[in-house]
Scaffold this motif. Sequence first.
Motif, PDB file in Angstrom:
ATOM      1  N   GLU A  54     -43.478  -4.732  15.073  1.00 32.48           N
ATOM      2  CA  GLU A  54     -42.123  -4.424  14.819  1.00 32.48           C
ATOM      3  C   GLU A  54     -41.484  -3.713  16.069  1.00 32.48           C
ATOM      4  OE1 GLU A  54     -42.112  -2.050  11.211  1.00 32.48           O
ATOM      5  OE2 GLU A  54     -42.817  -3.714   9.804  1.00 32.48           O
ATOM      6  N   PHE A  55     -42.409  -2.893  16.616  1.00 28.75           N
ATOM      7  CA  PHE A  55     -41.799  -2.102  17.676  1.00 28.75           C
ATOM      8  C   PHE A  55     -41.541  -3.266  18.882  1.00 28.75           C
ATOM      9  CE2 PHE A  55     -42.463   0.154  21.604  1.00 28.75           C
ATOM     10  CZ  PHE A  55     -41.363   1.085  21.682  1.00 28.75           C
ATOM     11  N   MET A  56     -42.312  -4.163  19.352  1.00 31.16           N
ATOM     12  CA  MET A  56     -42.083  -5.108  20.213  1.00 31.16           C
ATOM     13  C   MET A  56     -41.078  -5.929  20.068  1.00 31.16           C
ATOM     14  SD  MET A  56     -43.205  -6.215  22.977  1.00 31.16           S
ATOM     15  CE  MET A  56     -44.823  -5.663  23.220  1.00 31.16           C
ATOM     16  N   GLU A  57     -40.757  -6.572  18.591  1.00 29.38           N
ATOM     17  CA  GLU A  57     -39.488  -7.077  18.411  1.00 29.38           C
ATOM     18  C   GLU A  57     -38.344  -6.230  18.539  1.00 29.38           C
ATOM     19  OE1 GLU A  57     -39.845  -8.523  14.524  1.00 29.38           O
ATOM     20  OE2 GLU A  57     -41.520  -9.807  14.698  1.00 29.38           O
ATOM     21  N   MET A  75     -37.865  -3.950  20.681  1.00 25.16           N
ATOM     22  CA  MET A  75     -37.486  -3.833  22.155  1.00 25.16           C
ATOM     23  C   MET A  75     -36.918  -5.020  22.568  1.00 25.16           C
ATOM     24  SD  MET A  75     -38.218  -0.686  22.697  1.00 25.16           S
ATOM     25  CE  MET A  75     -38.119  -0.582  24.610  1.00 25.16           C
ATOM     26  N   HIS A  76     -37.571  -6.111  22.315  1.00 26.04           N
ATOM     27  CA  HIS A  76     -37.110  -7.354  22.784  1.00 26.04           C
ATOM     28  C   HIS A  76     -35.436  -7.785  22.186  1.00 26.04           C
ATOM     29  CE1 HIS A  76     -40.989  -9.231  23.319  1.00 26.04           C
ATOM     30  NE2 HIS A  76     -40.839  -8.630  24.221  1.00 26.04           N
ATOM     31  N   GLN A  77     -35.122  -7.169  20.988  1.00 28.45           N
ATOM     32  CA  GLN A  77     -33.893  -7.375  20.603  1.00 28.45           C
ATOM     33  C   GLN A  77     -32.824  -6.446  21.150  1.00 28.45           C
ATOM     34  OE1 GLN A  77     -32.832  -9.542  18.451  1.00 28.45           O
ATOM     35  NE2 GLN A  77     -30.690  -8.973  18.420  1.00 28.45           N
ATOM     36  N   MET A  78     -33.293  -5.177  21.522  1.00 33.56           N
ATOM     37  CA  MET A  78     -32.406  -4.187  22.480  1.00 33.56           C
ATOM     38  C   MET A  78     -32.276  -4.905  23.833  1.00 33.56           C
ATOM     39  SD  MET A  78     -33.895  -0.616  21.068  1.00 33.56           S
ATOM     40  CE  MET A  78     -33.065   0.240  22.360  1.00 33.56           C
ATOM     41  N   GLU A  79     -33.298  -5.338  24.590  1.00 28.53           N
ATOM     42  CA  GLU A  79     -33.369  -5.932  25.896  1.00 28.53           C
ATOM     43  C   GLU A  79     -32.102  -7.019  25.877  1.00 28.53           C
ATOM     44  OE1 GLU A  79     -36.261  -7.542  29.390  1.00 28.53           O
ATOM     45  OE2 GLU A  79     -36.878  -6.842  27.549  1.00 28.53           O
ATOM     46  N   LEU A  80     -32.528  -7.942  24.946  1.00 30.66           N
ATOM     47  CA  LEU A  80     -31.671  -9.064  24.456  1.00 30.66           C
ATOM     48  C   LEU A  80     -30.110  -8.572  24.496  1.00 30.66           C
ATOM     49  CD1 LEU A  80     -31.176 -11.999  24.765  1.00 30.66           C
ATOM     50  CD2 LEU A  80     -31.602 -11.992  22.150  1.00 30.66           C
TER      51      LEU A  80
END
Length: 252
Positions: free
Chosen positions: A73-76, A78-83
């Motif tokens: 969940e944390f990885m997703e 972080m990816h969403q924030m970066e995107l």
Amino acid sequence: MAAPFTRVYRPLWRIITTTTLNKTVRNVSFTRQERAPQNVKSAVAASPWALHGAVCLQRLPVVSQDRSPIEEEFMELMHQMELERSLLSDHELRLLEDAARMSRKQEEDYDSDEEEEDYRDKEIKDVSSSERCLADSLILLVKKDVGSQKLWLLPQIQWQMGETLRQTAERADLKATFLGNAPCGFYKYKYPKDIQKEGSVGAKVFFFKALLSSHKHLPLEKNSFAWVKKDELQDFLKPEYLKQVRRFIMAP
């Protein structure tokens, strides 16, 4: 005339006395040195316990372990924030245009992308393979004949006169890198009564930790060894033996 005679007599007396004492001391020291090896041999021969050097051979993890649900969940996130905070570069825009152009040229049922096979998903259930459970540490066990029983143990070899315990463990020839000269554990067991010899009660085993340095074929017979995880040891080892082994195995 008495004074010169006294000066000559005293050194001569001292020389004679010193020479006699030196010969006596040398004879005593030689006698002790000759008796020492005999005492050592007799002490070793009189021991009712056979010494063994054993190897705790581990294969370290090859790949990282799967992430936990919280880590996923944390990885997703972080990816969403970066995107959301990022913009496409000119190069990325050109790649998207090229991909769209190629998709128009190809037929609808044409798939040019080859699916990559993830070797993590291939569960190797053969315990004799060191390629199983790549995300975990594995420990080598061998099957030994102890009396009428076949027991799973860590690889061990009987000690021979003139070698250290580490040299005894190295004779197992397991393509291992040893982590020290001092034993990491100790276990003592008695032989079954039907195989106890005169003056031989049991064995004292000294364990040495080592890491697998080569994945080549080990010089072991088929179905006589197994690579197991720490939580699988209880399915192979006797309770008392397992209790001692768990003391020095730090694998998760």
